[in-house]
Motif scaffolding. Structure first.
Motif, mmCIF file in Angstrom:
data_model
loop_
_atom_site.group_PDB
_atom_site.id
_atom_site.type_symbol
_atom_site.label_atom_id
_atom_site.label_comp_id
_atom_site.label_asym_id
_atom_site.label_seq_id
_atom_site.Cartn_x
_atom_site.Cartn_y
_atom_site.Cartn_z
ATOM 1 N N ASN A 251 0.897 -1.356 -0.336
ATOM 2 C CA ASN A 251 0.159 -0.103 -0.330
ATOM 3 C C ASN A 251 0.516 0.855 -0.319
ATOM 4 O OD1 ASN A 251 0.712 -1.000 2.149
ATOM 5 N ND2 ASN A 251 0.061 0.456 3.208
ATOM 6 N N VAL A 252 2.375 0.999 0.215
ATOM 7 C CA VAL A 252 3.053 2.428 0.660
ATOM 8 C C VAL A 252 3.344 3.018 -0.451
ATOM 9 C CG1 VAL A 252 4.681 2.865 1.059
ATOM 10 C CG2 VAL A 252 3.669 1.501 2.827
ATOM 11 N N PHE A 253 2.877 4.684 -1.045
ATOM 12 C CA PHE A 253 3.761 4.505 -2.586
ATOM 13 C C PHE A 253 5.168 4.300 -2.809
ATOM 14 C CE2 PHE A 253 5.187 8.088 0.279
ATOM 15 C CZ PHE A 253 5.371 9.697 0.057
ATOM 16 N N LYS A 254 5.371 5.121 -3.655
ATOM 17 C CA LYS A 254 5.925 5.075 -4.280
ATOM 18 C C LYS A 254 7.475 6.730 -4.032
ATOM 19 C CE LYS A 254 8.083 3.769 -8.890
ATOM 20 N NZ LYS A 254 7.417 3.351 -10.266
ATOM 21 N N GLY A 255 6.444 7.544 -3.447
ATOM 22 C CA GLY A 255 7.169 8.808 -3.352
ATOM 23 C C GLY A 255 6.862 9.926 -3.934
ATOM 24 N N TYR A 256 7.450 11.310 -3.730
ATOM 25 C CA TYR A 256 6.787 12.719 -4.125
ATOM 26 C C TYR A 256 7.333 12.928 -5.348
ATOM 27 C CZ TYR A 256 5.296 12.758 1.491
ATOM 28 O OH TYR A 256 4.665 12.418 2.635
ATOM 29 N N THR B 133 11.344 12.618 -0.477
ATOM 30 C CA THR B 133 11.099 11.163 -0.708
ATOM 31 C C THR B 133 11.913 10.484 0.598
ATOM 32 O OG1 THR B 133 10.569 10.902 -2.844
ATOM 33 C CG2 THR B 133 10.758 9.214 -1.699
ATOM 34 N N ALA B 134 13.083 10.575 -0.006
ATOM 35 C CA ALA B 134 14.023 10.012 0.265
ATOM 36 C C ALA B 134 14.843 10.197 1.923
ATOM 37 C CB ALA B 134 15.568 10.091 0.592
ATOM 38 N N SER B 135 14.205 11.153 2.735
ATOM 39 C CA SER B 135 14.157 11.519 3.980
ATOM 40 C C SER B 135 12.783 11.178 4.471
ATOM 41 C CB SER B 135 14.656 13.250 3.948
ATOM 42 O OG SER B 135 13.064 13.318 3.796
#
Length: 367
Positions: free
Chosen positions: A223-228, A235-237
């Motif tokens: 369910n967790v998204f790929k990033g902003y 995203t990395a942080s």
């Protein structure tokens, strides 16, 4: 100039459907974040599908279900959770242009389920039309997007015989946890991780905390998204090694495994070096007769660094019982240094209290 359903019947279905892989981008949803600039969360086909299948399973949806849909459709709860579940099972939706208590009450006898936010339930309770008989046909009431007061949970059960099923999610993860369908739906808790998802509580450095301690909730799963969108550093942080997403929500997991959200990390108040969780104070204040709701925020204080201010939707006349309840139930360092009585709390479009707005309003209170 006929109606939309008439026009729809004349339209030829599209037969050219592009084949998509599980990891392909399905949507970019902008977060309703109560602070800072809104960020575009990149959700994949599998993020959406896995969440839909998990919820159909644990909430027991079928083609026989009729859902009253009164949620905003620019937000994951109304756009994906509600619509995708009903599309997948082939159920029926009674689609409302917005939440109107009377319109929803008109629809309930024909329905089996309602998905809502806490405001829906407080407004339904306020109507004399809400009775056991009126909702006898209903199977499930779901609440999310903002914390449901334990008081609302109990009042709704007294009036209807139904226990609201509270769940927790966010734009970046869709739904993450849910109270059980069978088994205890615990007031003040958001239940267990969805099938396929995992949750844990860690400190600010990512070290796991013992069960029962308060820390930051982290989650991983399909369910967790790929990033902003276009924000690789941001995203990395927000991720730990191993694919754990840092939600920014403070939580504890009780001895039975139920997750309890105690507030946003940025709402934590540190007064004289001691941690104060606003939700703990709000829960005490909200129990006082005559209080509609409350919000506790930290503002700068020359001596303590930060001090708690309680903003209460109630008449100034109940200051004494509020202070008495706080004195009786909370350690001294948790007592608000100021009480403000207001007509209403500032909210964003999702009904979340805008604490940043309140912090601004009371920023200069202590000099």
């Amino acid at each position: 100039g006929g109606s939309l359903p008439e026009a729809a019947r004349q339209v030829q279905p599209l037969d050219e459907v592009a084949v998509r892989a599980q990891d392909d981008l399905a949507a970019i949803l902008y977060t309703s974040g109560t602070t800072g600039r809104s960020k575009g969360a990149m959700l994949t086909q599998d993020n959406l599908l896995s969440n839909t299948l998990a919820l159909i399973d644990i909430w027991r949806f079928s083609a026989d279900d009729v859902l009253v849909h009164a949620l905003p459709i620019y937000h994951t709860h109304g756009l994906f959770v509600a619509c995708n579940i009903m599309a997948r099972v082939g159920g029926t939706m009674i689609f409302q242009p917005g939440f109107d208590a009377d319109a929803v009450l008109d629809a309930l006898p024909r329905a089996t389920t309602l998905m809502g936010v806490p405001t829906f339930y407080t407004r339904l309770i306020a109507s004399p039309r809400l009775t056991r008989g009126h909702v006898a046909h209903m199977r499930l009431f779901v609440s999310g997007s903002a914390p449901l007061l334990a008081e609302t949970h109990r009042e709704f059960e007294e009036r209807t015989g139904h226990r609201i099923l509270e769940r927790y999610g966010m734009t970046e993860t869709s739904m993450t946890t849910s109270n059980p369908y069978d088994g205890e739906r615990r007031p003040g808790a958001v239940g267990f991780a969805l099938p396929g998802a995992e949750v844990r509580v860690a400190d600010g450095e990512g070290m796991l905390l013992p069960q029962g301690e308060i820390g930051v909730l982290e989650v991983r799963g399909p369910n967790v998204f790929k990033g902003y969108w276009n924000l690789p550093e941001k995203t990395a942080s927000e991720f730990r090694p191993g694919g754990w997403f840092i939600t920014g929500d403070m939580a504890r997991i009780d001895e039975d495994g139920y997750v309890h959200i105690v507030g946003r990390q940025k709402d934590l108040i540190i007064a004289g070096g001691l941690n104060i969780y606003p939700k703990e104070i709000e829960a005490v204040i909200d129990e006082v007769a005559g209080v509609a709701e409350s919000a506790v925020v930290g503002v700068p204080h020359p001596d303590l660094g930060e001090a708690a201010v309680a903003v209460i939707v109630a008449d100034e006349g109940i200051r004494a019982p509020v202070e008495a309840a706080v004195t009786e139930k909370l350690a001294r360092f948790k007592h608000p240094r100021h009480y403000a009585f207001v007509a209403e709390l500032p909210r964003n479009t999702m009904g979340k209290v805008q604490k940043a707005e309140l912090r601004k309003r009371f920023a200069d209170l202590f000099g």
